[in-house]
Design an enzyme around this catalytic site. Structure first.
Site, PDB file in Angstrom:
ATOM      1  CE  LYS A   9      46.790  77.287  51.252  1.00  0.00           C
ATOM      2  NZ  LYS A   9      48.136  77.588  51.710  1.00  0.00           N
ATOM      3  CB  SER A  21      40.137  60.587  40.544  1.00  0.00           C
ATOM      4  OG  SER A  21      40.037  61.087  39.241  1.00  0.00           O
ATOM      5  CB  VAL A  56      39.067  70.338  42.081  1.00  0.00           C
ATOM      6  CG1 VAL A  56      38.828  71.566  41.221  1.00  0.00           C
ATOM      7  CG2 VAL A  56      40.528  69.955  42.036  1.00  0.00           C
ATOM      8  CG  LEU A  97      33.435  69.408  48.077  1.00  0.00           C
ATOM      9  CD1 LEU A  97      33.617  68.525  49.298  1.00  0.00           C
ATOM     10  CD2 LEU A  97      32.021  69.961  48.030  1.00  0.00           C
ATOM     11  CG  HIS A 148      49.695  76.578  75.341  1.00  0.00           C
ATOM     12  ND1 HIS A 148      48.474  76.033  75.074  1.00  0.00           N
ATOM     13  CD2 HIS A 148      49.479  77.544  76.253  1.00  0.00           C
ATOM     14  CE1 HIS A 148      47.566  76.647  75.795  1.00  0.00           C
ATOM     15  NE2 HIS A 148      48.139  77.555  76.527  1.00  0.00           N
TER      16      HIS A 148
END
Lengths: 506, 450
Positions: A60, A209, A213, A215, A481
């Protein structure tokens, strides 16, 4: 004699540590064994498991680095004057990420200490159902006994060992996050001839599975300016909703990642210039191609880390195909007093939060008089590709298979995040869909969202689905919004209607 | 637009009375022109400024000196708004809704007089009327306010950089504007009469103020301006502001390039002839009381949006109320707009998303003993590497112990608060309890999993 510990956990990752800390709360004597076998390339790391060291966390952070690259481009549209050139230095990012991970390793050590959980940096294996033999790096042996044992050793990336050179020359996600130097050199764009100077190829196989990861890695590598190619034999993100998967890869393609579809490598060799030469076959064109890259990364799935545990000695049953440990709904293995949680268990999602939750609940059942079992249904997840994909519940295909296409309704919309307008970014793949039952209450079976901050968007809705949310309830919810998430509360065009699903106007 | 679907003959009158400084805009109302849309885009510009700083820690390299150009941003924002104005004109045309750019006022039962920019008057009659005139920023009523100060009506299309700015007010408009102006590199001071974000959870309001102060925004508390003078003309010029303490006789003076008034908004209901048709309004606030079907005391006259008494001033609420009203009138529907648990987000530098009761309101309604508050600080993963504040982000939920620990209030302070809050609002609509919250697995690593 009496067992030394009430609970012994083999594996100090997400599941193991959560279980240990929870058990300690009940005043139990708990011990954790954690050991990291270095990768074939020699990479190793500290306490915390896959997520902390070679998974979610560094992934991340590097994804964020890539996103910030896009932010720099956007900023110029919003009036920020940034002199060119802008470039990225791998080592600055890698060091920052690695330092943060190390602080987490440290944090976990301290937490275990505070909670009086004994920590052994040793590799464990079974001698008998209550006895574990621990080996340190130096080869020193310690015997530990426990009333209950939890196996939480997780998994490690697989190598396609049938491909010549795969083991010697390729890396995996285990290594990528710990590289000190860039996996690709900076492109010298002033050269008149094309030199593949900064190329990485990521090969993902059909069986992954945790194929996301690969991509995700390809995504952030592209984002920080490295020329990245993804080679895959068949479909990406197997197991995920296929319409969403193709939108994700479509975006990656427009973002700059190259894809070699329906191809598989046959060998990897080292060239004179010290680069890697990869030869592959294209199954459609029936051709064989060779090209050079700086780095080859394998992302062909993960294998459970059970080999050295000595499971056969104690009779813990594993799935013959996957090698994962078979557990029941209470995380119990085939041997009484031996349990397993996390990536090592058969049939469970390979996710940190589920491992943590399962580990905690297990401790509560063992020592806290609870009977609550882990609910593995409707677990939300997010794929952190350049354009993120968050989802909870069933994919469209799974819903059709489960209930029949006549009994489900799919509401969908293409939308444009407000922030993309001024930034002049293409929102072609910003899309969401809700799969509902057609019958009276229109319960929501699955929700899928592609766009910025997909994880933040999906989390709350996952809660709603846990409460049995229906389509009418969502429609009664007023939107906030301007956000992307509000579009979910406005979904009203069905796939069945064939109408244009593009959101227009304010 | 909804009414036109049912093949009703519909007309929309829209007219923007220019601001004291002469500013006006196109079709679309406050949100599109001088509210949510330009606000969020400028907030985004400020966030991107922060992103530029963060990016260096993530390995990105570029020149040390990075400056912001107001004109580039304002122009892009205005262009986008222009496209929305245009979009609405086209949409109305396509749906056969008659649109007139004229100022409407009642002159008698079922009759409206429409006056356009050039003063030409026309009369129209209709079976039913919907008042949705919204509000405009309030002025202080002190010397120099209308001549020299600007409001949010002027800010988003200002043709020059506002420079050193004094923001007067403590509303979300004041704090959001102060926030992004500071984020763009300007010297910003906020003058507050008493508390911040009246009506919002005060614990969170104070955290927002603290964060803004720690990040370079000056706050002058418990003072109100009593005079604004022009020191020098220009774009921007220089203004002198004299302010008096609310707690005594202390007088202070300050010099700024721009003074932005954000002290509240007044309903546009005083000059549209409501007395001629007998529509009752709240004399003090100007707002119109309606029943739960948005009907005023005059059966054929309805009202939606910011002008409604005792309702939240939010775009999505106005849209929903308007749509449902029309569906009830012309499509035989019975659904009423649900005003309970309406989520909202304040786009201050540290964003705040909320749904349901504030802690104070919950204590007042249910009693302190009957509610349980669960809370936590958190450190967004993306803030770790650039070493940003590690204990400022915060989340709390308020549960009703007597009702199965049902979640009656949700508050989150952190990045992307709006995206995080939306789903929780949906879950609260489904009757979310603490137990269900606990048993839902988190997505990792995101802020929302906290």
């Amino acid at each position: 004699g009496k067992n030394e510990y009430d609970l012994l956990i083999i594996g100090g990752g997400s599941g193991g540590l959560a279980c240990a800390k929870e058990a300690a709360k009940f005043g139990r004597k708990v011990a954790v064994l954690d050991y990291v076998e270095p990768s074939p390339q020699g990479t190793k790391w500290g306490l915390g498991g896959t997520c902390v060291n070679v998974g979610c966390i560094p992934k991340k952070l590097m994804h964020q680095a890539a996103l910030l690259g896009s932010a720099i481009k956007d900023a110029q549209h919003y009036g920020w004057n940034i002199a060119q050139p802008v470039h990225h230095t791998w080592s600055v990012m890698a060091q920052a990420v690695q330092n943060y991970v190390k602080s987490l390793n440290w944090g976990h050590r301290v937490q275990l200490q505070d909670k009086k959980v004994k920590y052994f940096n040793m590799k464990g294996s079974f001698s008998d159902p209550h006895t574990i033999r621990g080996l340190t790096k130096a080869g020193k042996e310690t015997i530990v006994t426990a009333e209950n044992i939890v196996i939480a050793t997780g998994g490690r990336p697989k190598y396609p060992v049938h491909i010549a050179g795969a083991l010697e020359y390729g890396i995996t996600s285990d290594d990528l996050f710990w590289l000190k130097e860039s996996p690709g050199k900076t492109p010298l764009v002033y050269y008149p001839f094309i030199l593949h100077l900064c190329e990485i190829i990521v090969y993902i196989s059909l069986t992954g599975s945790s194929p996301d990861v690969s991509l995700e890695c390809a995504g952030f590598l592209t984002g920080i300016g490295l020329e990245t190619t993804v080679m895959m034999r068949s479909i990406p993100l197997r197991g995920f909703d296929q319409q969403m998967a193709s939108l994700v890869t479509e975006h990656m393609e427009s973002y700059g990642t190259k894809f070699l579809k329906r191809c598989f490598p046959t060998k990897v060799e080292k060239s004179e210039s010290n680069r890697l030469q990869v030869t592959w076959k294209n199954t459609d064109l029936r051709t064989e191609v060779t090209d050079s890259f700086d780095t080859v990364m394998w992302a062909v799935g993960r294998a459970p880390d059970t080999e050295t545990l000595n499971l056969e000695t104690v009779g813990v049953k594993t799935n013959s195909e996957t090698g994962k440990i078979i557990v029941d709904a209470s995380e119990a293995t085939s041997v009484p007093n031996i349990y397993a949680v996390g990536d090592i268990t058969e049939g469970r999602p390979e996710l940190t939060p589920t491992a943590i939750a399962a580990g905690k609940l297990l401790a509560q059942r063992l020592f806290g008089q609870s009977s609550e079992l882990m609910d593995y249904d409707n677990v939300p997840t997010t794929v952190f590709t350049p354009l993120e994909y968050g989802c909870v519940g069933l994919s469209e295909e799974a819903a059709v298979q489960c209930y029949g296409s006549d009994n489900i309704e799919v509401y969908h919309a293409y939308y444009k995040p407000l922030e993309f307008t001024v930034a002049e970014r293409d929102a072609a793949q910003c899309y969401m869909k809700m799969v509902c039952l057609r019958e009276r209450d229109q319960r929501i079976l699955g929700l899928h969202f592609i766009g910025p901050n997909a994880g933040e968007v999906i989390q709350g809705f996952a809660l709603g689905i846990k409460c049995g949310a229906t389509y009418p309830q969502l429609m009664k919810t007023i939107g906030i919004h301007p956000t992307c998430a509000e579009e979910i509360t406005k979904l009203h065009i069905t796939k069945g209607s064939g109408l244009d699903a593009t959101v227009t106007g304010c | 637009q909804e009414a036109a679907k049912y093949e009703k003959k519909v007309m929309v009158l829209d007219f923007v009375t220019p601001t004291p400084l002469g500013n006006s805009w196109g079709l679309g109302g406050t949100c599109v022109n001088v509210g949510c849309i330009p606000k969020k885009l400028m907030h985004q510009a400020a966030l991107l400024g922060q992103a530029l700083q963060d990016s260096r820690k993530f390995g990105w390299q570029f020149t040390e000196e990075v400056k912001h150009n107001w004109m580039t941003m304002a122009e892009s924002v205005q262009n986008y708004i222009g496209s929305l104005n245009w979009g609405y004109r086209v949409a109305l045309r396509e749906k056969n809704v008659t649109y007139e750019n004229a100022y409407g006022e009642f002159v008698g039962p079922h009759t409206i007089k429409a006056t356009n920019k050039r003063g030409v008057e026309k009369l129209y009659t209709a079976e039913r009327f919907l008042i949705a005139t919204g509000e405009r920023p309030r002025y202080l009523g002190i010397p120099g306010d209308k001549e020299y100060c600007i409001s949010s009506d002027d800010l988003f299309s200002l043709p020059y950089c506002p420079g050193k700015t004094l923001v007067v007010g403590a509303s979300y408009v004041a704090l959001e504007c102060a926030g992004f102006l500071a984020g763009l590199g300007l010297d910003v001071t906020v003058m507050v009469r008493s508390i911040l974000l009246r009506g919002f959870d005060q614990d969170i309001a104070n955290k927002i103020g603290e964060y803004m102060e720690e990040h370079g925004i000056n706050f002058i508390r418990q003072f109100v301006p009593i005079k604004v003078e022009q020191v020098e003309k220009g774009t921007p010029g220089r203004l002198r502001v004299i302010a008096k303490s609310t707690k005594g006789n202390q007088i202070i003076e300050g010099e700024y390039n721009t003074v932005l008034l954000a002290i509240g908004r007044d309903a546009c209901t005083r000059k549209i002839g409501l007395d001629k048709v007998g529509v009752k309004i709240n004399e003090k606030t100007g707002k119109i009381p309606v029943n739960d079907e948005e009907q005023t005391n005059v059966p054929y006259i309805y009202a939606v949006g910011d002008i409604l008494q005792d309702k939240l001033e939010l775009t999505p609420l106005a849209i929903q109320a308007g749509r449902l009203l029309v569906q009830r009138l012309y499509a035989g529907a019975t659904s009423k707009c649900d005003y309970v648990n309406v989520p909202t987000t304040v786009f201050t530098p540290l964003e705040y998303g909320a749904c349901g009761y504030s802690e104070e309101a919950a204590v007042e309604k249910f009693g302190e003993k009957n509610i349980e508050v669960y809370h936590s600080h958190f450190w967004p993963l993306e803030w770790t590497v650039p070493s940003r504040d590690n204990n400022k982000c915060y989340a709390k939920i308020i549960c009703n112990i007597q009702d199965n620990e049902r979640v009656i209030g949700f508050h989150v302070l952190g990045p992307n608060a709006g995206e995080v809050t939306q789903g929780f609002a949906a879950a609260m609509k489904c009757g979310l309890t603490k137990e269900q919250l606990d048993s839902t697995v988190g997505i990792h690593p995101v802020c929302a999993e906290v």
